[in-house]
Scaffold this active site. Structure first.
Site, PDB file in Angstrom:
ATOM      1  N   LYS A 104      59.200 -64.336  36.916  1.00 60.39           N
ATOM      2  CA  LYS A 104      57.903 -63.532  36.529  1.00 60.39           C
ATOM      3  C   LYS A 104      58.463 -62.111  35.896  1.00 60.39           C
ATOM      4  CE  LYS A 104      54.074 -62.609  39.595  1.00 60.39           C
ATOM      5  NZ  LYS A 104      53.749 -62.032  41.158  1.00 60.39           N
TER       6      LYS A 104
HETATM    7  C1  E4P Z   1      50.177 -61.713  41.723  1.00 57.31           C
HETATM    8  O1  E4P Z   1      51.233 -62.401  41.528  1.00 57.31           O
HETATM    9  C2  E4P Z   1      50.461 -60.514  42.463  1.00 57.31           C
HETATM   10  O2  E4P Z   1      51.452 -60.760  43.678  1.00 57.31           O
HETATM   11  C3  E4P Z   1      49.011 -60.197  43.327  1.00 57.31           C
HETATM   12  O3  E4P Z   1      48.132 -61.039  42.977  1.00 57.31           O
HETATM   13  C4  E4P Z   1      48.904 -58.735  43.233  1.00 57.31           C
HETATM   14  O4  E4P Z   1      47.606 -58.396  43.959  1.00 57.31           O
HETATM   15  P1  E4P Z   1      47.367 -56.988  44.722  1.00 57.31           P
HETATM   16  O5  E4P Z   1      46.563 -56.217  43.598  1.00 57.31           O
HETATM   17  O6  E4P Z   1      46.342 -57.583  45.892  1.00 57.31           O
HETATM   18  O7  E4P Z   1      48.438 -56.461  45.142  1.00 57.31           O
END
Ligand code: E4P
Length: 214
Positions: free
Chosen positions: A83
């Site tokens: 990522k």
């Molecule tokens: C995506 O890969 C992220 O980990 C995640 O969806 C972030 O979500 P949040 O806005 O609830 O922290």
């Protein structure tokens, strides 16, 4: 539509995996930090449970370090997806890693033109954050719809991974819009199963079944 679970909690991953509907896992530094465990231990545990894409997030500053970090992550297991954040350095790293055959998930996407850049950089996944846009009174789902349209226009193979999902309606709308994947927190995955009419109907069926002569 593929379902990923958005967590680094091993018990949650085990439970969701046992339901038979889990295709992969996404983690991020905040989710890993919540476990209080060394990140590699967490990743080794996850890859043993789920045989599907497991996103692990880089945290380096410059493109060169991001590439090295991504290469190191990719060596942990064949299912690890690297990522990177949607920045100039992140996309440089995305281009280099994906050219080397390493799958990259470009995260923290908040606009359709950012998603276009990620696709051009060879991203395997783009992660638009729906909930965080809704939080600031923008329309997160409109972003998903725009990306679906743009990727269709140019036949990009980058998969749209709806992220920052807060409730079942986000999952419904992302599916209707044509997102390839939804990464869903454990609580929301649980909510997807429930309907009061299912509970009431089952209750009645079980009561009536008891009256059937056996
Ligand atoms: C995506 O890969 C992220 O980990 C995640 O969806 C972030 O979500 P949040 O806005 O609830 O922290």
């Amino acid at each position: 539509m593929k379902f990923f679970i958005d967590t680094a909690d091993i018990e949650e991953i085990k439970t969701a995996h046992a339901w038979g509907i889990l295709d992969g896992v996404t983690t991020n530094p905040s989710l890993i930090s919540k476990t209080g465990r060394p990140f590699k231990d967490v990743v080794y545990d996850i890859v043993k449970i789920v045989d599907g894409p497991i996103s692990v997030e880089t945290t380096s500053d410059d493109a060169k370090s991001l590439i090295v970090e991504g290469q190191t992550f990719a060596k942990i297991h064949k299912n690890v997806v690297v990522k990177v954040a949607l920045t100039q350095n992140g996309l440089k790293a995305c281009k280099a890693l994906s050219s080397d055959g390493i799958a990259v998930n470009v995260t923290l996407c908040f606009s359709a033109v950012q998603a276009l850049l990620a696709a051009k950089s060879g991203a395997a996944y783009i992660s638009p954050f729906i909930g965080r846009l809704d939080d600031i009174s923008e329309d997160g789902m409109k972003l998903i719809q725009d990306i679906v349209q743009i990727y269709k226009n140019y036949n990009f193979s980058t998969q749209i991974l709806a992220a920052s999902i807060r409730h079942p309606v986000h999952v419904l709308q992302a599916a209707l819009a044509g997102a390839h994947v939804a990464t869903i927190p454990f609580k929301v995955l649980q909510q997807l199963f429930h309907h009061p009419l299912t509970d009431r109907g089952l209750d009645q069926f079980l009561k009536d079944w008891k009256k059937v002569p056996k």
